[in-house]
Scaffold this active site. Structure first.
Site, PDB file in Angstrom:
ATOM      1  N   CYS A   2       0.831  -1.204   0.000  1.00 34.44           N
ATOM      2  CA  CYS A   2       0.000   0.000   0.000  1.00 34.44           C
ATOM      3  C   CYS A   2       0.864   1.253   0.000  1.00 34.44           C
ATOM      4  O   CYS A   2       1.979   1.260   0.492  1.00 34.44           O
ATOM      5  CB  CYS A   2      -0.857   0.030   1.251  1.00 34.44           C
ATOM      6  SG  CYS A   2      -1.890  -1.415   1.438  1.00 34.44           S
ATOM      7  N   ARG A  27       5.266  -0.036  -6.530  1.00 28.95           N
ATOM      8  CA  ARG A  27       5.322  -0.862  -5.315  1.00 28.95           C
ATOM      9  C   ARG A  27       4.334  -2.018  -5.355  1.00 28.95           C
ATOM     10  O   ARG A  27       4.412  -2.926  -4.535  1.00 28.95           O
ATOM     11  CB  ARG A  27       5.013   0.007  -4.091  1.00 28.95           C
ATOM     12  CG  ARG A  27       6.088   1.034  -3.797  1.00 28.95           C
ATOM     13  CD  ARG A  27       5.564   2.143  -2.942  1.00 28.95           C
ATOM     14  NE  ARG A  27       5.117   1.697  -1.646  1.00 28.95           N
ATOM     15  CZ  ARG A  27       5.733   1.981  -0.500  1.00 28.95           C
ATOM     16  NH1 ARG A  27       6.825   2.691  -0.510  1.00 28.95           N
ATOM     17  NH2 ARG A  27       5.244   1.565   0.634  1.00 28.95           N
ATOM     18  N   TRP A  74      -2.833  -2.728  -1.547  1.00 31.24           N
ATOM     19  CA  TRP A  74      -2.386  -4.070  -1.893  1.00 31.24           C
ATOM     20  C   TRP A  74      -3.070  -4.993  -0.884  1.00 31.24           C
ATOM     21  O   TRP A  74      -2.777  -4.957   0.306  1.00 31.24           O
ATOM     22  CB  TRP A  74      -0.866  -4.142  -1.769  1.00 31.24           C
ATOM     23  CG  TRP A  74      -0.244  -5.399  -2.255  1.00 31.24           C
ATOM     24  CD1 TRP A  74       0.068  -5.734  -3.544  1.00 31.24           C
ATOM     25  CD2 TRP A  74       0.203  -6.508  -1.449  1.00 31.24           C
ATOM     26  NE1 TRP A  74       0.670  -6.974  -3.588  1.00 31.24           N
ATOM     27  CE2 TRP A  74       0.762  -7.472  -2.327  1.00 31.24           C
ATOM     28  CE3 TRP A  74       0.179  -6.776  -0.085  1.00 31.24           C
ATOM     29  CZ2 TRP A  74       1.293  -8.673  -1.883  1.00 31.24           C
ATOM     30  CZ3 TRP A  74       0.710  -7.988   0.356  1.00 31.24           C
ATOM     31  CH2 TRP A  74       1.248  -8.920  -0.533  1.00 31.24           C
ATOM     32  N   ASN A  99      -1.787   1.970   5.932  1.00 32.33           N
ATOM     33  CA  ASN A  99      -0.876   0.905   5.487  1.00 32.33           C
ATOM     34  C   ASN A  99      -0.551   0.048   6.695  1.00 32.33           C
ATOM     35  O   ASN A  99      -0.355   0.603   7.784  1.00 32.33           O
ATOM     36  CB  ASN A  99       0.459   1.472   4.997  1.00 32.33           C
ATOM     37  CG  ASN A  99       0.326   2.196   3.690  1.00 32.33           C
ATOM     38  OD1 ASN A  99      -0.738   2.233   3.103  1.00 32.33           O
ATOM     39  ND2 ASN A  99       1.417   2.791   3.249  1.00 32.33           N
ATOM     40  N   GLY A 100      -0.418  -1.242   6.504  1.00 30.88           N
ATOM     41  CA  GLY A 100      -0.050  -2.122   7.610  1.00 30.88           C
ATOM     42  C   GLY A 100      -1.170  -3.099   7.905  1.00 30.88           C
ATOM     43  O   GLY A 100      -2.069  -3.297   7.083  1.00 30.88           O
ATOM     44  N   GLU A 481      18.502 -17.432  -7.679  1.00 28.07           N
ATOM     45  CA  GLU A 481      18.107 -16.075  -8.050  1.00 28.07           C
ATOM     46  C   GLU A 481      17.519 -16.061  -9.474  1.00 28.07           C
ATOM     47  O   GLU A 481      16.521 -15.393  -9.742  1.00 28.07           O
ATOM     48  CB  GLU A 481      19.323 -15.141  -7.929  1.00 28.07           C
ATOM     49  CG  GLU A 481      19.138 -13.715  -8.413  1.00 28.07           C
ATOM     50  CD  GLU A 481      17.983 -12.964  -7.745  1.00 28.07           C
ATOM     51  OE1 GLU A 481      17.449 -13.417  -6.739  1.00 28.07           O
ATOM     52  OE2 GLU A 481      17.600 -11.907  -8.288  1.00 28.07           O
ATOM     53  N   LYS A 485      13.701 -14.935 -10.389  1.00 31.66           N
ATOM     54  CA  LYS A 485      13.414 -13.902 -11.385  1.00 31.66           C
ATOM     55  C   LYS A 485      12.419 -14.423 -12.411  1.00 31.66           C
ATOM     56  O   LYS A 485      11.457 -13.761 -12.767  1.00 31.66           O
ATOM     57  CB  LYS A 485      14.729 -13.550 -12.066  1.00 31.66           C
ATOM     58  CG  LYS A 485      15.205 -12.194 -12.233  1.00 31.66           C
ATOM     59  CD  LYS A 485      15.404 -11.196 -11.182  1.00 31.66           C
ATOM     60  CE  LYS A 485      14.614 -11.250  -9.920  1.00 31.66           C
ATOM     61  NZ  LYS A 485      15.277 -10.641  -8.777  1.00 31.66           N
ATOM     62  N   GLU A 488       8.884 -14.841 -10.880  1.00 32.93           N
ATOM     63  CA  GLU A 488       8.258 -13.555 -10.539  1.00 32.93           C
ATOM     64  C   GLU A 488       7.633 -12.870 -11.742  1.00 32.93           C
ATOM     65  O   GLU A 488       6.538 -12.348 -11.651  1.00 32.93           O
ATOM     66  CB  GLU A 488       9.328 -12.584 -10.004  1.00 32.93           C
ATOM     67  CG  GLU A 488       9.635 -12.677  -8.550  1.00 32.93           C
ATOM     68  CD  GLU A 488      10.588 -11.574  -8.108  1.00 32.93           C
ATOM     69  OE1 GLU A 488      11.705 -11.479  -8.660  1.00 32.93           O
ATOM     70  OE2 GLU A 488      10.206 -10.806  -7.223  1.00 32.93           O
ATOM     71  N   HIS A 504      18.679 -36.995  -6.613  1.00 27.43           N
ATOM     72  CA  HIS A 504      18.020 -37.298  -5.334  1.00 27.43           C
ATOM     73  C   HIS A 504      16.546 -36.896  -5.360  1.00 27.43           C
ATOM     74  O   HIS A 504      15.923 -36.775  -4.309  1.00 27.43           O
ATOM     75  CB  HIS A 504      18.753 -36.594  -4.185  1.00 27.43           C
ATOM     76  CG  HIS A 504      20.174 -37.043  -4.041  1.00 27.43           C
ATOM     77  ND1 HIS A 504      20.520 -38.289  -3.581  1.00 27.43           N
ATOM     78  CD2 HIS A 504      21.341 -36.423  -4.350  1.00 27.43           C
ATOM     79  CE1 HIS A 504      21.834 -38.424  -3.596  1.00 27.43           C
ATOM     80  NE2 HIS A 504      22.357 -37.296  -4.061  1.00 27.43           N
ATOM     81  N   LYS A 603       6.820  -4.080  -4.351  1.00 28.19           N
ATOM     82  CA  LYS A 603       8.246  -3.759  -4.367  1.00 28.19           C
ATOM     83  C   LYS A 603       8.821  -3.721  -2.959  1.00 28.19           C
ATOM     84  O   LYS A 603       9.914  -4.205  -2.709  1.00 28.19           O
ATOM     85  CB  LYS A 603       8.445  -2.407  -5.062  1.00 28.19           C
ATOM     86  CG  LYS A 603       9.901  -1.978  -5.163  1.00 28.19           C
ATOM     87  CD  LYS A 603      10.671  -2.907  -6.090  1.00 28.19           C
ATOM     88  CE  LYS A 603      12.150  -2.587  -6.109  1.00 28.19           C
ATOM     89  NZ  LYS A 603      12.914  -3.707  -6.709  1.00 28.19           N
TER      90      LYS A 603
HETATM   91  O1  M6R Z   1      13.837  -4.669  -0.142  1.00 33.35           O
HETATM   92  P1  M6R Z   1      14.355  -6.045   0.156  1.00 33.35           P
HETATM   93  O2  M6R Z   1      15.639  -6.335  -0.531  1.00 33.35           O
HETATM   94  O3  M6R Z   1      14.475  -6.304   1.631  1.00 33.35           O
HETATM   95  O4  M6R Z   1      13.261  -7.018  -0.398  1.00 33.35           O
HETATM   96  C1  M6R Z   1      13.332  -8.392  -0.197  1.00 33.35           C
HETATM   97  C2  M6R Z   1      12.443  -9.139  -1.153  1.00 33.35           C
HETATM   98  O5  M6R Z   1      11.105  -8.783  -0.955  1.00 33.35           O
HETATM   99  C3  M6R Z   1      12.833  -8.856  -2.606  1.00 33.35           C
HETATM  100  O6  M6R Z   1      14.164  -9.141  -2.848  1.00 33.35           O
HETATM  101  C4  M6R Z   1      11.952  -9.668  -3.568  1.00 33.35           C
HETATM  102  O7  M6R Z   1      12.260 -11.021  -3.442  1.00 33.35           O
HETATM  103  C5  M6R Z   1      12.143  -9.159  -4.992  1.00 33.35           C
HETATM  104  N1  M6R Z   1      10.864  -9.015  -5.630  1.00 33.35           N
HETATM  105  C6  M6R Z   1      13.002 -10.025  -5.822  1.00 33.35           C
HETATM  106  O8  M6R Z   1      13.060  -9.677  -7.155  1.00 33.35           O
END
Ligand code: M6R
Length: 608
Positions: A2, A27, A74, A99-100, A481, A485, A488, A504, A603
């Site tokens: 949010c 975000r 959100w 927010n929260g 990673e 990516k 996501e 395994h 974000k």
């Molecule tokens: O702001 P941060 O690095 O603490 O965020 C952590 C994760 O939320 C962030 O890396 C998330 O996994 C990304 N969307 C990855 O692309």
């Protein structure tokens, strides 16, 4: 997550609020709304979907209002819908954005229903506005009413409120969710992120935990958690506004991938090499570093992967014990004390709720000191850690983290050099590392040259629903990673394994439909990896091998080799990452997804 924007001014504010919401779009959100006060009337407009829908609605009814609050939501409690969107209103006089998460909302809701309040949303946030109504009804002014309300809330919040009896005032409060006060000329603002207000000011006050604030066009006042009136420092931001624009690129993600040669160089030069200028970590950094024998890393998502790479580096190059754990687990378990251990959090945003909670949860005598590697100055983790390394990535707008990750890895290498001086790092290795950091931007440029080849292979993923990433040693976190990516932004289900684990279990998944992506540098584990890839080939799996020429992989019908530049072993996890970022980006383009704002993701994850 949010986003909140609020403005009280001597000019109409709806454009300011909308521009603020647009800046917060990256975000992640599912609905947007605004509440404006004018001539003793509250006007509220809220809609499911993009800010553009709200904007179109407001264009049909332009408002001259000089005060308003706005929100991107959100969903946490209740589906994405206009009813659940903020602002929430009570008695047609008071409106709030939040927010929260309010953890005791159920109990508060029951109490309010017993008093006759009718709820129109499924959200936890709606209790706040009705509680405010109760306090205002008792005769409190807006500021004291909000003070009385937050006393009743358990959980995390940033709140902004307006009330028709206070036609130029916004009352706001924070606890666990970020909130800044923006200082203009004859106008004041609040927002969950300074980015939302960069069009109107570069002067901010970062509110602290438990702070409340009251703003009118001419005045502001802050109270701390004990209700004492306090002053907080004003911070002048100097970053350039154009960093938040896409420029000539189709997406922020691609722009951010291409910025890597520059920001990696800037992050390296920030450290003042060849000898690390330790004052960049904080005034007493050298004294603390002298006493560190081990490292505990805590992070989430991509930043956690940076921590996994760091573990390989600290243990193999310095023999320094290093543990790494995801923050959401670390914060909730009983832990043994670690004398002389540095607690290292890694976070792009510096606001991730779980990482922040992990830092706060650490007992004073549990660790020697805390250090954060973060990208956002003045963020909560930066303010609350003993020491700080600021990556020089600049604003990262794409939800999928790219340049933040690779600059975090440079931050870790700088730290490795700082500890290397103390732990007897071999001088030859130290010279090699310094040279590798110097050539890193060119190595990354050489990967970017492979763009067309990577784009071509990405077409083969259009019909795929699953993918397997393999790596060994320090390239296992790089495979993780890469798979994060891909999932996501393309929504392809992707998993990553250390290649030795294949037989395994995951080998059972391999058939003609399964693309297997291998990170295959020419290192001491290459022959082991080659055998693992043979296991895939003999089961009909299709291979995508990222490898340098010296590794001698040959492309064929079901083997697609992507040539990687020859670069130093210590920095090559970074160069391989860039290649995998490009692969995900182009697969997402083929799939037609919203690359910069993938569904369901935010974000900056400021709730648990
Ligand atoms: O702001 P941060 O690095 O603490 O965020 C952590 C994760 O939320 C962030 O890396 C998330 O996994 C990304 N969307 C990855 O692309």
């Amino acid at each position: 997550m949010c986003g909140i924007v609020g403005a009280t001014a001597k000019r109409p504010v709806s454009e300011i609020l909308l521009a603020g919401l647009h800046s917060l779009e990256y975000r992640g959100y599912d609905s947007a709304g605004v509440a404006l006060l004018h001539n003793d009337e509250l006007f509220v407009s809220k809609h499911q979907g993009k800010v553009a829908i709200l904007e179109a609605a407001l264009q049909k009814q332009p408002s001259p209002s000089h005060i308003g609050i706005a929100h991107t939501r959100w969903a946490t409690h209740g589906v994405p819908s206009a009813e659940n969107a903020h602002p929430h209103v009570s008695n047609n006089r008071v409106a709030i954005v939040h927010n929260g998460i309010i953890e005791n909302h159920d109990q508060l809701r029951k109490g309010l229903q017993a008093q006759g309040f009718e709820f129109v949303s499924q959200t936890d946030s709606e209790v706040i506005v009705h509680l405010l109504s109760v306090e205002l009804h008792k005769g409190s002014d807006l500021d004291s009413a909000l003070g009385a309300v937050v006393e009743q809330l358990d959980g995390a919040y940033a709140i902004a409120a307006i009330d028709i009896a206070h036609p130029d005032r916004i009352a706001a409060a924070r606890h666990g969710s970020p909130l800044v006060l923006g200082i203009g000329f004859g106008e004041y603002f609040v927002a969950s992120d300074p980015l939302a207000l960069r069009q109107v000011t570069n002067r901010f006050i970062y509110l602290e935990e438990g702070d409340r604030v009251s703003i009118t066009p001419d005045h502001y006042q802050i109270w701390d958690k004990t209700a004492a009136s306090v002053t907080r420092p004003v911070v002048e931001l100097k970053d350039k506004l154009d960093q938040a624009s896409k420029g000539d690129f189709d997406h922020f993600m691609l722009k951010e991938i291409y910025e890597q040669p520059r920001v990696l160089a800037e992050t390296t030069s920030f450290a003042g090499l060849p000898t690390v200028d330790e004052s960049i970590f904080g005034a007493n950094a050298s004294e603390i570093f002298d006493r560190v024998d081990a490292i505990q890393i805590v992070a989430c998502g991509t930043s956690y992967h940076a921590g996994m790479v760091a573990k390989y580096w600290f243990e193999s190059h310095l023999g320094m014990p290093c543990n790494v754990e995801v923050a959401s687990e670390f914060r909730y378990r009983l832990r043994a004390k670690r004398p002389n251990t540095l607690l290292l959090t890694i976070s792009q945003s510096g606001e991730t709720a779980d990482s922040l909670a992990a830092l706060r949860d650490a007992a004073p005598d549990e660790f020697l000191a805390s250090l954060v590697i973060a990208n956002v100055d003045n963020s909560a983790l930066v303010r609350e850690s003993d020491l700080v390394f600021l990556t020089q990535a600049g604003p990262e707008i794409g939800v999928a983290s790219t340049k933040a990750f690779t600059t975090q890895l440079v931050g870790v290498l700088i730290l490795l050099l700082a500890f290397g001086r103390r732990k007897g790092m071999d001088s030859g290795f130290q010279a090699q590392l310094l040279q590798a950091l110097r050539t890193l931007p060119d190595d990354v440029e050489a990967v970017l040259v492979q763009r067309a080849r990577i784009e071509a292979v990405s077409e083969r993923f259009i019909q795929k629903h699953h993918a397997l990433f393999l790596g060994r040693g320090v390239y296992y976190p790089i495979a993780l990673e890469g798979s994060l990516k891909l999932k996501e932004i393309s929504y392809i289900h992707a998993e990553a394994y250390p290649a030795g684990e294949l037989k395994h279990g995951p080998l059972a998944l391999v058939d003609e439909e399964m693309p297997v992506i291998a990170v295959a540098p020419n290192d001491e584990l290459l022959e082991k990896l080659r055998s693992n890839l043979e296991e895939v080939r003999s089961r009909g799996g299709e291979l995508y091998v990222f490898a340098p020429q010296e590794a001698n992989f040959e492309s064929s019908d079901r083997v697609h080799v992507i040539n990687m530049p020859h670069c130093d072993a210590i920095t090559s996890p970074i160069t391989y990452t860039v290649a995998l970022q490009l692969l995900s980006y182009y697969v997402a383009i083929q799939k037609g997804t919203d690359v910069d704002k993938p569904r369901n993701l935010a974000k900056s994850v400021t709730v648990e």
